[in-house]
Design an enzyme around this catalytic site. Structure first.
Site, PDB file in Angstrom:
ATOM      1  N   TYR A 102       1.018  -1.045   0.041  1.00 29.03           N
ATOM      2  CA  TYR A 102      -0.049  -0.005  -0.016  1.00 29.03           C
ATOM      3  C   TYR A 102       0.850   1.325   0.104  1.00 29.03           C
ATOM      4  O   TYR A 102       1.523   1.703   0.976  1.00 29.03           O
ATOM      5  CB  TYR A 102      -1.049   0.009   1.288  1.00 29.03           C
ATOM      6  N   LYS A 136      -1.595  -0.900  -4.155  1.00 24.82           N
ATOM      7  CA  LYS A 136      -2.532  -0.177  -3.990  1.00 24.82           C
ATOM      8  C   LYS A 136      -1.520   1.227  -4.153  1.00 24.82           C
ATOM      9  O   LYS A 136      -0.926   1.541  -3.096  1.00 24.82           O
ATOM     10  CB  LYS A 136      -3.211  -0.310  -2.667  1.00 24.82           C
TER      11      LYS A 136
END
Length: 286
Positions: free
Chosen positions: A120, A150
């Site tokens: 992330y 992400k």
């Protein structure tokens, strides 16, 4: 306090009203890093439980400043049957290069050896600006479960280089800056994880369909209208608390107040944001 009782209604709303079949739990919008370990586990369990046979993927964010806590959350996510786990870079004592960051991620991912793993990347909040392009070189050898990123940053050059270099690996690149999603799709992003999809999921899916056709004029129309709303609320002051307020008035599901140090959205914000959203004429006539 967390309110587990509304999650069933929340799942049903996302699926039936927004055509959203995948969720990312305990991330930024969910204030994951303001919750304790027990709360994060309870939320993860409830989303996996309520999402069974309704949601396609429930990805649990298990990042933490403490490596043992992150590992514990990873083991828990694996045990409850999460579809994937994700980890942000530690952001107080920060990794200073890609090897340090990968070492941390590897220690977490290895605790859930059968679960797809996502990095992330959110430098505006972590302050960790290690470019993802370099991070991906040889990452499968270090983290066999590595599935993708992400990518919550506006550096589209970095994203483009990731996508260009990694076609053969088939990593997923999920874009996280909602107002720039169409730009990311144009350079090959696979999908999106973002806060606006809670209440604009259906509109965004229509944009994805238009892009796939391709009907770029229609896709741009959706992106511009999403941007018009976000541009308006950003000027008023738009963060997690305000996102909760918007989701509450759109869905009718009480999202509750945020946890300190965040404070509740003002009544003035709610009135103005609602009026703005109601004023937008979407291409599908809604």
């Amino acid at each position: 306090q967390i309110n587990l009782s509304v999650i069933r209604q929340y799942v049903d709303y996302l699926v039936s009203e927004q055509n959203v079949k995948n969720v990312f739990v305990n991330g930024t919008t969910g204030e994951g890093l303001s919750l304790n370990i027990q709360e994060r586990k309870q939320l993860a369990e409830e989303w996996v439980c309520q999402g069974k046979d309704k949601l396609d993927h429930v990805i649990i964010h298990v990042g933490a400043l403490s490596l043992p806590e992150s590992q514990e959350l990873a083991r828990h996510a694996a045990a409850i049957g999460a579809s994937g786990i994700a980890v942000i870079a530690p952001f107080f004592f920060k990794p200073t290069n890609k090897d340090e960051l990968i070492a941390f991620l590897q220690k977490v991912a290895s605790e859930a050896p059968a679960v797809p793993f996502y990095y992330y990347h959110i430098p505006p909040l972590t302050g960790v600006k290690i470019r993802v392009e370099g991070l991906l070189d040889g990452i499968k050898e270090r983290i066999p479960t590595f599935q993708g990123v992400k990518f919550s940053d506006t550096d589209l050059l970095d994203l483009a280089q990731c996508i260009n270099k990694n076609e053969r690996e088939q990593f997923a690149f999920l874009y996280g800056v909602d107002e720039q999603l169409l730009s990311a799709l144009a350079i090959g992003a696979d999908g999106a994880v973002g806060s606006t999809y809670n209440y604009l999921g259906r509109k965004t899916n229509l944009m994805l369909q238009a892009f796939a056709k391709p009907d770029l004029a229609l896709a741009r129309k959706y992106q511009f209208l999403t941007g018009e709303f976000l541009n308006f609320v950003i000027k008023l002051g738009f963060g997690v608390a305000q996102t909760k307020a918007v989701m509450t008035f759109v869905s009718g599901i009480p999202m509750g107040p945020p946890r300190l140090p965040l404070v509740d959205a003002s009544e003035e914000f709610i009135v103005k944001a609602k009026a703005k959203l109601d004023s937008i004429a979407w291409p599908d006539g809604d």
